[in-house]
Design an enzyme around this catalytic site. Structure first.
Site, PDB file in Angstrom:
ATOM      1  N   HIS A 125       4.296 -24.780  -7.954  1.00 24.17           N
ATOM      2  CA  HIS A 125       4.709 -25.599  -6.818  1.00 24.17           C
ATOM      3  C   HIS A 125       6.117 -25.237  -6.379  1.00 24.17           C
ATOM      4  O   HIS A 125       6.872 -24.595  -7.115  1.00 24.17           O
ATOM      5  CB  HIS A 125       4.609 -27.096  -7.161  1.00 24.17           C
ATOM      6  CG  HIS A 125       5.397 -27.505  -8.372  1.00 24.17           C
ATOM      7  ND1 HIS A 125       4.986 -27.230  -9.663  1.00 24.17           N
ATOM      8  CD2 HIS A 125       6.566 -28.158  -8.502  1.00 24.17           C
ATOM      9  CE1 HIS A 125       5.851 -27.696 -10.526  1.00 24.17           C
ATOM     10  NE2 HIS A 125       6.840 -28.266  -9.846  1.00 24.17           N
ATOM     11  N   ARG A 129      15.478 -35.209   2.149  1.00 22.58           N
ATOM     12  CA  ARG A 129      14.360 -35.577   1.283  1.00 22.58           C
ATOM     13  C   ARG A 129      14.843 -35.785  -0.145  1.00 22.58           C
ATOM     14  O   ARG A 129      15.714 -35.048  -0.631  1.00 22.58           O
ATOM     15  CB  ARG A 129      13.281 -34.486   1.295  1.00 22.58           C
ATOM     16  CG  ARG A 129      12.118 -34.745   0.334  1.00 22.58           C
ATOM     17  CD  ARG A 129      11.041 -33.673   0.427  1.00 22.58           C
ATOM     18  NE  ARG A 129       9.988 -33.919  -0.534  1.00 22.58           N
ATOM     19  CZ  ARG A 129       9.889 -33.322  -1.729  1.00 22.58           C
ATOM     20  NH1 ARG A 129      10.778 -32.419  -2.088  1.00 22.58           N
ATOM     21  NH2 ARG A 129       8.899 -33.606  -2.547  1.00 22.58           N
ATOM     22  N   HIS A 152       7.474 -22.420  -9.125  1.00 20.37           N
ATOM     23  CA  HIS A 152       7.544 -22.450 -10.586  1.00 20.37           C
ATOM     24  C   HIS A 152       6.465 -23.388 -11.113  1.00 20.37           C
ATOM     25  O   HIS A 152       5.841 -24.132 -10.355  1.00 20.37           O
ATOM     26  CB  HIS A 152       8.917 -22.934 -11.053  1.00 20.37           C
ATOM     27  CG  HIS A 152       9.197 -24.365 -10.695  1.00 20.37           C
ATOM     28  ND1 HIS A 152       9.480 -24.778  -9.403  1.00 20.37           N
ATOM     29  CD2 HIS A 152       9.212 -25.503 -11.444  1.00 20.37           C
ATOM     30  CE1 HIS A 152       9.663 -26.080  -9.375  1.00 20.37           C
ATOM     31  NE2 HIS A 152       9.495 -26.553 -10.595  1.00 20.37           N
ATOM     32  N   ASP A 196       5.928 -26.367 -14.326  1.00 17.89           N
ATOM     33  CA  ASP A 196       6.732 -27.227 -15.192  1.00 17.89           C
ATOM     34  C   ASP A 196       6.431 -26.922 -16.657  1.00 17.89           C
ATOM     35  O   ASP A 196       5.293 -26.639 -17.030  1.00 17.89           O
ATOM     36  CB  ASP A 196       6.450 -28.700 -14.901  1.00 17.89           C
ATOM     37  CG  ASP A 196       6.993 -29.135 -13.551  1.00 17.89           C
ATOM     38  OD1 ASP A 196       7.834 -28.407 -12.976  1.00 17.89           O
ATOM     39  OD2 ASP A 196       6.580 -30.198 -13.054  1.00 17.89           O
TER      40      ASP A 196
END
Length: 343
Positions: free
Chosen positions: A273, A283, A211, A213
């Site tokens: 990304h 993570r 996607h 931002d």
């Protein structure tokens, strides 16, 4: 549409369930070994330096993402933020759900916002903080919330100052004068805390689907476990490909968002990304998502406008309906060949 019942204790899962099993993630290689796919690294220690501006312009044009050092965010604050993020996500799911994000709300615990556009769920849980943090903290820790609130509020304050500094640099690289953007020192921000638990079969799961931002820019602090990947557009070094963005000690990652893509009239590119998961390590990442004041209409400032003016709120509504086609929906010029998009 995913519901709260789709949440579960990831640590108790020994194989990826069908609900979270994605097609192969190997459609693109993850960079190469030549050094061409190392994302730019920019120091902000001397922001008025011409070299800094040249590096920033190149990064925004050709990558849409870059590392920054010299940002003056204390290492202790980054460590404390990560510690509090771990603390939050280590809570039992039923406790986190007490602060669940309402279906029509912005803040709180929940699945990835983009989940509704996909048939499979992501190996992910998130917590969004828009506005005061105390109401959420009271739901999570009725009697032990002070330190969480203190760290979050301090981080938001520092991030806003850093976002204004980087945004001013981006505007100057486009050639926009300070007086043309009166809202440049009134930026607003949302803090997004992200958790990607260790996964028994990373090749089947997706941490966060590809996607862009919706923001002006996003400033990301990621833990020491790698997982962020950006899509490098086709260039003389090869076809479009996924490139891993490794965590660098002391550095933050900056993403160019859709609103900066609009302001630059498509000269600077919002970066596609995604996040992949790790078999052995949990993570975390912490993203400060920055935009203009609610009443400001963002518009191209240079050249013949490619996009019509739009507020952040209006654009978020479009993104919620159209996902990655939102930019095309406000495009007023269809033929990019009519425009010179190089600075």
């Amino acid at each position: 549409m995913p519901s709260l019942s789709d949440h579960f204790e990831f640590e108790s899962i020994h194989e990826v369930p069908e609900s979270h099993a994605w097609p192969s993630l190997d459609d693109h290689p993850s960079g190469d070994a030549t050094g061409h796919d190392t994302i730019p690294l920019i120091s902000l220690s001397n922001p008025d330096n011409n070299t800094t501006k040249l590096l920033l312009r190149h990064a925004c044009q050709h990558w849409g993402v870059f590392h920054v050092t010299g940002h003056n965010i204390p290492p202790s604050l980054l460590s404390n933020l990560e510690l509090q993020t771990r603390r939050l996500f280590s809570l039992p799911t039923n406790q986190k759900l007490k602060a669940a994000r309402p279906p029509d709300g912005v803040s709180g615990y929940g699945l990835a916002r983009i989940s509704s556009f996909f048939s499979k769920l992501m190996w992910y849980e998130g917590f969004t903080i828009s506005g005061p943090v105390l109401p959420h903290a009271l739901q999570l820790w009725p009697s032990d919330h002070y330190l969480f609130c203190e760290v979050i509020e301090e981080y938001k304050k520092e991030m806003r100052k850093l976002a204004e500094k980087i945004m001013q640099l981006i505007l100057s690289c486009i050639g926009i004068k300070e007086e043309e953007v009166k809202w440049r020192r009134e930026l607003t921000g949302v803090l997004q805390l992200n958790s990607y638990p260790a996964c028994p079969d990373p090749g089947k799961a997706m941490g966060l689907a590809a996607h862009t931002d919706s923001s002006l820019l996003t400033i990301l602090h990621q833990s020491s476990t790698s997982g962020l990947q950006v899509l490098r557009r086709e260039d003389r070094h090869g076809p479009a490909r996924w490139v891993t963005v490794p965590p660098l000690a002391g550095a933050l990652v900056v993403h160019v968002g859709d609103l900066s893509h609009i302001i630059s009239n498509a000269r600077f590119h919002s970066v596609v990304h995604r996040a992949v998961v790790n078999r052995f390590r949990h993570r975390y990442s912490m993203a400060y998502i920055c935009g203009p004041p609610a009443d400001v209409k963002v518009k191209p400032f240079v050249g013949s406008p490619v996009f019509r003016p739009v507020t952040w709120g209006e654009y978020l509504c479009l993104k919620g309906k159209l996902f990655n086609q939102a930019l095309n929906s406000i495009r007023v010029v269809q033929d990019d060949e009519q425009l010179c998009l190089e600075l």
